[in-house]
Design a protein around this motif. Sequence first.
Motif, PDB file in Angstrom:
ATOM      1  N   GLU A   1       0.839  -1.188   0.000  1.00  0.00           N
ATOM      2  CA  GLU A   1       0.000   0.000   0.000  1.00  0.00           C
ATOM      3  C   GLU A   1       0.881   1.247   0.000  1.00  0.00           C
ATOM      4  N   VAL A   2       0.469   2.267  -0.721  1.00  0.00           N
ATOM      5  CA  VAL A   2       1.137   3.551  -0.633  1.00  0.00           C
ATOM      6  C   VAL A   2       0.781   4.159   0.712  1.00  0.00           C
ATOM      7  N   LYS A   3       1.789   4.621   1.451  1.00  0.00           N
ATOM      8  CA  LYS A   3       1.555   5.136   2.798  1.00  0.00           C
ATOM      9  C   LYS A   3       0.553   6.279   2.774  1.00  0.00           C
ATOM     10  N   GLY A   4      -0.425   6.202   3.682  1.00  0.00           N
ATOM     11  CA  GLY A   4      -1.412   7.264   3.804  1.00  0.00           C
ATOM     12  C   GLY A   4      -2.499   7.231   2.757  1.00  0.00           C
ATOM     13  N   SER A   5      -2.582   6.138   1.984  1.00  0.00           N
ATOM     14  CA  SER A   5      -3.569   6.076   0.912  1.00  0.00           C
ATOM     15  C   SER A   5      -4.808   5.309   1.356  1.00  0.00           C
ATOM     16  N   ILE A   6      -5.856   5.434   0.568  1.00  0.00           N
ATOM     17  CA  ILE A   6      -7.038   4.604   0.712  1.00  0.00           C
ATOM     18  C   ILE A   6      -7.162   3.779  -0.559  1.00  0.00           C
ATOM     19  N   SER A   7      -7.772   2.601  -0.474  1.00  0.00           N
ATOM     20  CA  SER A   7      -7.857   1.753  -1.658  1.00  0.00           C
ATOM     21  C   SER A   7      -9.010   0.772  -1.535  1.00  0.00           C
ATOM     22  N   ASP A   8      -9.341   0.178  -2.647  1.00  0.00           N
ATOM     23  CA  ASP A   8     -10.319  -0.908  -2.688  1.00  0.00           C
ATOM     24  C   ASP A   8      -9.942  -1.807  -3.855  1.00  0.00           C
ATOM     25  N   ILE A   9     -10.514  -3.015  -3.880  1.00  0.00           N
ATOM     26  CA  ILE A   9     -10.088  -3.996  -4.873  1.00  0.00           C
ATOM     27  C   ILE A   9     -11.279  -4.837  -5.327  1.00  0.00           C
ATOM     28  N   ILE A  10     -11.254  -5.242  -6.585  1.00  0.00           N
ATOM     29  CA  ILE A  10     -12.265  -6.141  -7.135  1.00  0.00           C
ATOM     30  C   ILE A  10     -11.546  -7.203  -7.960  1.00  0.00           C
ATOM     31  N   ASP A  11     -12.266  -8.260  -8.317  1.00  0.00           N
ATOM     32  CA  ASP A  11     -11.738  -9.193  -9.319  1.00  0.00           C
ATOM     33  C   ASP A  11     -12.902  -9.676 -10.178  1.00  0.00           C
ATOM     34  N   PHE A  12     -12.579 -10.016 -11.422  1.00  0.00           N
ATOM     35  CA  PHE A  12     -13.601 -10.460 -12.355  1.00  0.00           C
ATOM     36  C   PHE A  12     -12.952 -11.314 -13.428  1.00  0.00           C
ATOM     37  N   LEU A  13     -13.781 -12.035 -14.166  1.00  0.00           N
ATOM     38  CA  LEU A  13     -13.314 -12.945 -15.207  1.00  0.00           C
ATOM     39  C   LEU A  13     -13.600 -12.360 -16.589  1.00  0.00           C
ATOM     40  N   VAL A  14     -12.703 -12.663 -17.519  1.00  0.00           N
ATOM     41  CA  VAL A  14     -12.862 -12.238 -18.914  1.00  0.00           C
ATOM     42  C   VAL A  14     -12.557 -13.442 -19.806  1.00  0.00           C
ATOM     43  N   PRO A  15     -13.413 -13.746 -20.780  1.00  0.00           N
ATOM     44  CA  PRO A  15     -13.169 -14.911 -21.646  1.00  0.00           C
ATOM     45  C   PRO A  15     -12.154 -14.631 -22.741  1.00  0.00           C
ATOM     46  N   LEU A  16     -10.990 -14.130 -22.346  1.00  0.00           N
ATOM     47  CA  LEU A  16      -9.890 -13.865 -23.258  1.00  0.00           C
ATOM     48  C   LEU A  16      -8.601 -14.363 -22.619  1.00  0.00           C
ATOM     49  N   PRO A  17      -7.602 -14.769 -23.397  1.00  0.00           N
ATOM     50  CA  PRO A  17      -6.330 -15.199 -22.816  1.00  0.00           C
ATOM     51  C   PRO A  17      -5.597 -14.019 -22.171  1.00  0.00           C
ATOM     52  N   PRO A  18      -4.748 -14.272 -21.171  1.00  0.00           N
ATOM     53  CA  PRO A  18      -4.037 -13.186 -20.473  1.00  0.00           C
ATOM     54  C   PRO A  18      -3.276 -12.253 -21.395  1.00  0.00           C
ATOM     55  N   LYS A  19      -2.616 -12.787 -22.408  1.00  0.00           N
ATOM     56  CA  LYS A  19      -1.848 -11.927 -23.314  1.00  0.00           C
ATOM     57  C   LYS A  19      -2.743 -10.903 -23.997  1.00  0.00           C
ATOM     58  N   SER A  20      -3.911 -11.340 -24.447  1.00  0.00           N
ATOM     59  CA  SER A  20      -4.849 -10.443 -25.122  1.00  0.00           C
ATOM     60  C   SER A  20      -5.380  -9.384 -24.164  1.00  0.00           C
ATOM     61  N   VAL A  21      -5.707  -9.790 -22.931  1.00  0.00           N
ATOM     62  CA  VAL A  21      -6.182  -8.832 -21.930  1.00  0.00           C
ATOM     63  C   VAL A  21      -5.104  -7.801 -21.632  1.00  0.00           C
ATOM     64  N   ASN A  22      -3.868  -8.270 -21.478  1.00  0.00           N
ATOM     65  CA  ASN A  22      -2.760  -7.366 -21.161  1.00  0.00           C
ATOM     66  C   ASN A  22      -2.563  -6.322 -22.244  1.00  0.00           C
ATOM     67  N   GLU A  23      -2.666  -6.724 -23.496  1.00  0.00           N
ATOM     68  CA  GLU A  23      -2.470  -5.798 -24.615  1.00  0.00           C
ATOM     69  C   GLU A  23      -3.492  -4.665 -24.591  1.00  0.00           C
ATOM     70  N   LYS A  24      -4.677  -4.938 -24.028  1.00  0.00           N
ATOM     71  CA  LYS A  24      -5.722  -3.928 -23.960  1.00  0.00           C
ATOM     72  C   LYS A  24      -5.635  -3.094 -22.683  1.00  0.00           C
ATOM     73  N   ILE A  25      -5.221  -3.725 -21.603  1.00  0.00           N
ATOM     74  CA  ILE A  25      -5.144  -3.046 -20.306  1.00  0.00           C
ATOM     75  C   ILE A  25      -4.050  -1.974 -20.298  1.00  0.00           C
ATOM     76  N   ILE A  26      -2.984  -2.148 -21.067  1.00  0.00           N
ATOM     77  CA  ILE A  26      -1.879  -1.184 -21.011  1.00  0.00           C
ATOM     78  C   ILE A  26      -2.259   0.177 -21.597  1.00  0.00           C
ATOM     79  N   ASN A  27      -3.439   0.281 -22.172  1.00  0.00           N
ATOM     80  CA  ASN A  27      -3.919   1.576 -22.682  1.00  0.00           C
ATOM     81  C   ASN A  27      -4.836   2.205 -21.628  1.00  0.00           C
TER      82      ASN A  27
END
Length: 213
Positions: free
Chosen positions: A71-97
Amino acid sequence: MKEIDLTVERDANIRKFIVMQNIQSDENEIIFKVDKDGKNTLEDICNELEYECEEYEKDGVYSVKVKKSTEVKGSISDIIDFLVPLPPKSVNEKIINPAILTLFIPQIKAVSSMREGVHLLRIKWVISWDTPLTVYNVKLDDDRYITRYYASQKTPLFNVSFGFDFYITSKGTGSRIKMKEWYKGPFKQLAKGEIEKHLKKAKELLPEFLIKI
Protein backbone atom coordinates in the motif's frame (compact mmCIF):
# COMPACT_ATOMS: atom_id res chain seq x y z
CA MET A 1 16.00 -12.29 -0.11
CA LYS A 2 16.59 -11.95 -3.85
CA GLU A 3 19.74 -10.31 -5.27
CA ILE A 4 19.93 -8.82 -8.79
CA ASP A 5 23.19 -7.68 -10.45
CA LEU A 6 22.59 -4.77 -12.84
CA THR A 7 26.20 -3.56 -13.07
CA VAL A 8 26.68 -5.15 -16.52
CA GLU A 9 23.53 -3.64 -18.04
CA ARG A 10 24.17 -0.19 -19.57
CA ASP A 11 20.79 0.59 -21.15
CA ALA A 12 18.76 2.75 -18.71
CA ASN A 13 15.38 1.61 -20.05
CA ILE A 14 16.29 -2.06 -19.73
CA ARG A 15 17.59 -1.46 -16.18
CA LYS A 16 14.32 0.20 -15.23
CA PHE A 17 12.31 -2.63 -16.76
CA ILE A 18 14.32 -5.25 -14.86
CA VAL A 19 13.85 -3.33 -11.61
CA MET A 20 10.08 -3.04 -12.15
CA GLN A 21 9.85 -6.69 -13.16
CA ASN A 22 11.51 -7.82 -9.95
CA ILE A 23 9.68 -5.33 -7.73
CA GLN A 24 6.41 -6.80 -8.98
CA SER A 25 7.48 -10.31 -7.90
CA ASP A 26 6.45 -11.95 -4.61
CA GLU A 27 9.72 -11.00 -2.87
CA ASN A 28 9.28 -8.49 -0.01
CA GLU A 29 12.93 -7.38 -0.07
CA ILE A 30 15.26 -7.28 -3.08
CA ILE A 31 18.91 -6.19 -3.30
CA PHE A 32 20.09 -4.62 -6.55
CA LYS A 33 23.79 -4.19 -7.36
CA VAL A 34 24.18 -1.12 -9.56
CA ASP A 35 26.53 1.64 -10.69
CA LYS A 36 25.86 5.30 -9.88
CA ASP A 37 23.35 5.76 -12.72
CA GLY A 38 21.54 2.61 -11.69
CA LYS A 39 21.42 3.85 -8.10
CA ASN A 40 19.72 7.03 -9.27
CA THR A 41 17.20 4.97 -11.25
CA LEU A 42 16.37 2.90 -8.19
CA GLU A 43 16.02 5.97 -5.99
CA ASP A 44 13.60 7.52 -8.49
CA ILE A 45 11.48 4.35 -8.62
CA CYS A 46 11.44 4.00 -4.82
CA ASN A 47 10.39 7.63 -4.42
CA GLU A 48 7.69 7.26 -7.05
CA LEU A 49 6.24 4.07 -5.57
CA GLU A 50 6.97 5.10 -1.96
CA TYR A 51 9.06 2.00 -1.18
CA GLU A 52 11.80 2.06 1.44
CA CYS A 53 15.29 2.00 0.01
CA GLU A 54 18.59 1.29 1.81
CA GLU A 55 21.96 1.62 0.09
CA TYR A 56 25.68 1.22 0.67
CA GLU A 57 28.72 1.51 -1.59
CA LYS A 58 31.91 -0.52 -2.00
CA ASP A 59 34.53 0.05 -4.73
CA GLY A 60 32.15 2.05 -6.90
CA VAL A 61 29.41 -0.58 -6.79
CA TYR A 62 26.20 0.24 -4.93
CA SER A 63 23.99 -2.31 -3.22
CA VAL A 64 20.44 -1.02 -2.88
CA LYS A 65 17.91 -2.92 -0.80
CA VAL A 66 14.31 -2.24 -1.77
CA LYS A 67 11.66 -2.95 0.86
CA LYS A 68 8.32 -3.25 -0.83
CA SER A 69 4.99 -2.16 0.50
CA THR A 70 1.65 -3.31 -0.85
CA GLU A 71 0.00 0.00 0.00
CA VAL A 72 1.14 3.55 -0.63
CA LYS A 73 1.56 5.14 2.80
CA GLY A 74 -1.41 7.26 3.80
CA SER A 75 -3.57 6.08 0.91
CA ILE A 76 -7.04 4.60 0.71
CA SER A 77 -7.86 1.75 -1.66
CA ASP A 78 -10.32 -0.91 -2.69
CA ILE A 79 -10.09 -4.00 -4.87
CA ILE A 80 -12.26 -6.14 -7.14
CA ASP A 81 -11.74 -9.19 -9.32
CA PHE A 82 -13.60 -10.46 -12.36
CA LEU A 83 -13.31 -12.94 -15.21
CA VAL A 84 -12.86 -12.24 -18.91
CA PRO A 85 -13.17 -14.91 -21.65
CA LEU A 86 -9.89 -13.86 -23.26
CA PRO A 87 -6.33 -15.20 -22.82
CA PRO A 88 -4.04 -13.19 -20.47
CA LYS A 89 -1.85 -11.93 -23.31
CA SER A 90 -4.85 -10.44 -25.12
CA VAL A 91 -6.18 -8.83 -21.93
CA ASN A 92 -2.76 -7.37 -21.16
CA GLU A 93 -2.47 -5.80 -24.61
CA LYS A 94 -5.72 -3.93 -23.96
CA ILE A 95 -5.14 -3.05 -20.31
CA ILE A 96 -1.88 -1.18 -21.01
CA ASN A 97 -3.92 1.58 -22.68
CA PRO A 98 -5.19 3.81 -19.84
CA ALA A 99 -7.89 5.26 -22.11
CA ILE A 100 -10.06 2.48 -20.62
CA LEU A 101 -10.31 4.63 -17.47
CA THR A 102 -12.83 6.93 -19.15
CA LEU A 103 -15.23 3.98 -19.31
CA PHE A 104 -15.78 3.84 -15.56
CA ILE A 105 -14.31 7.05 -14.11
CA PRO A 106 -16.46 10.05 -15.06
CA GLN A 107 -13.96 12.47 -13.49
CA ILE A 108 -11.41 11.61 -16.21
CA LYS A 109 -12.49 13.63 -19.23
CA ALA A 110 -9.64 12.79 -21.61
CA VAL A 111 -6.51 10.65 -21.93
CA SER A 112 -3.75 11.67 -24.35
CA SER A 113 -0.34 10.16 -25.03
CA MET A 114 2.74 12.25 -24.16
CA ARG A 115 5.34 9.61 -25.04
CA GLU A 116 5.68 5.84 -24.77
CA GLY A 117 4.40 4.70 -21.39
CA VAL A 118 3.41 8.21 -20.24
CA HIS A 119 -0.03 9.77 -20.71
CA LEU A 120 -1.80 12.95 -19.68
CA LEU A 121 -5.14 12.80 -17.85
CA ARG A 122 -7.59 15.69 -17.90
CA ILE A 123 -9.50 15.51 -14.62
CA LYS A 124 -12.58 17.36 -13.45
CA TRP A 125 -13.46 16.64 -9.84
CA VAL A 126 -13.58 19.11 -6.93
CA ILE A 127 -11.32 21.21 -9.13
CA SER A 128 -9.98 20.62 -12.63
CA TRP A 129 -6.37 19.78 -13.44
CA ASP A 130 -4.10 17.82 -15.79
CA THR A 131 -1.81 15.15 -14.43
CA PRO A 132 0.74 12.80 -16.05
CA LEU A 133 0.16 9.07 -15.66
CA THR A 134 2.91 6.47 -16.10
CA VAL A 135 2.12 2.91 -17.17
CA TYR A 136 4.36 0.12 -15.89
CA ASN A 137 3.83 -3.28 -17.49
CA VAL A 138 5.52 -6.51 -16.49
CA LYS A 139 5.20 -9.96 -18.06
CA LEU A 140 5.93 -12.63 -15.47
CA ASP A 141 5.24 -15.44 -17.96
CA ASP A 142 2.71 -16.20 -20.73
CA ASP A 143 -0.10 -16.56 -18.19
CA ARG A 144 0.69 -13.73 -15.74
CA TYR A 145 0.96 -10.00 -16.30
CA ILE A 146 1.02 -7.00 -13.98
CA THR A 147 0.17 -3.45 -15.03
CA ARG A 148 0.40 -0.40 -12.77
CA TYR A 149 -0.95 3.05 -13.60
CA TYR A 150 0.69 5.69 -11.44
CA ALA A 151 -0.27 9.39 -11.40
CA SER A 152 1.13 12.13 -9.19
CA GLN A 153 0.67 15.89 -9.22
CA LYS A 154 1.90 18.73 -7.00
CA THR A 155 0.18 22.09 -7.16
CA PRO A 156 0.27 25.18 -4.93
CA LEU A 157 -3.02 24.00 -3.42
CA PHE A 158 -2.49 20.25 -2.94
CA ASN A 159 -0.41 17.14 -3.53
CA VAL A 160 -2.29 14.17 -4.93
CA SER A 161 -1.33 10.73 -6.18
CA PHE A 162 -3.47 7.84 -7.31
CA GLY A 163 -3.19 4.70 -9.33
CA PHE A 164 -4.50 1.35 -10.46
CA ASP A 165 -2.95 -2.11 -10.29
CA PHE A 166 -4.08 -4.89 -12.61
CA TYR A 167 -3.00 -8.48 -11.89
CA ILE A 168 -3.87 -10.72 -14.84
CA THR A 169 -3.71 -14.52 -14.53
CA SER A 170 -5.10 -17.43 -16.54
CA LYS A 171 -8.40 -18.96 -15.40
CA GLY A 172 -9.73 -21.89 -17.39
CA THR A 173 -9.89 -20.79 -21.03
CA GLY A 174 -9.95 -17.11 -20.03
CA SER A 175 -8.40 -14.72 -17.52
CA ARG A 176 -8.97 -13.48 -14.00
CA ILE A 177 -8.28 -9.78 -13.41
CA LYS A 178 -7.66 -8.48 -9.91
CA MET A 179 -7.90 -4.70 -9.99
CA LYS A 180 -7.01 -2.24 -7.23
CA GLU A 181 -7.62 1.51 -7.19
CA TRP A 182 -5.85 3.69 -4.61
CA TYR A 183 -5.73 7.40 -3.79
CA LYS A 184 -3.65 9.70 -1.61
CA GLY A 185 -4.50 13.37 -1.20
CA PRO A 186 -7.16 15.75 0.09
CA PHE A 187 -10.89 14.89 0.32
CA LYS A 188 -10.18 11.27 1.26
CA GLN A 189 -13.69 10.51 2.46
CA LEU A 190 -15.15 11.81 -0.78
CA ALA A 191 -12.54 9.84 -2.75
CA LYS A 192 -13.38 6.65 -0.85
CA GLY A 193 -16.97 6.79 -2.07
CA GLU A 194 -15.85 7.54 -5.60
CA ILE A 195 -13.46 4.57 -5.63
CA GLU A 196 -16.32 2.27 -4.66
CA LYS A 197 -18.41 3.65 -7.53
CA HIS A 198 -15.53 3.34 -10.01
CA LEU A 199 -14.81 -0.28 -9.17
CA LYS A 200 -18.47 -1.28 -9.19
CA LYS A 201 -18.85 0.24 -12.66
CA ALA A 202 -15.58 -1.33 -13.85
CA LYS A 203 -16.77 -4.78 -12.79
CA GLU A 204 -20.00 -4.26 -14.72
CA LEU A 205 -18.55 -2.77 -17.90
CA LEU A 206 -14.91 -3.80 -18.35
CA PRO A 207 -15.37 -7.52 -19.20
CA GLU A 208 -17.66 -6.82 -22.17
CA PHE A 209 -15.64 -3.78 -23.22
CA LEU A 210 -12.36 -5.74 -23.30
CA ILE A 211 -13.99 -8.34 -25.53
CA LYS A 212 -15.15 -5.71 -28.02
CA ILE A 213 -12.00 -3.58 -28.38
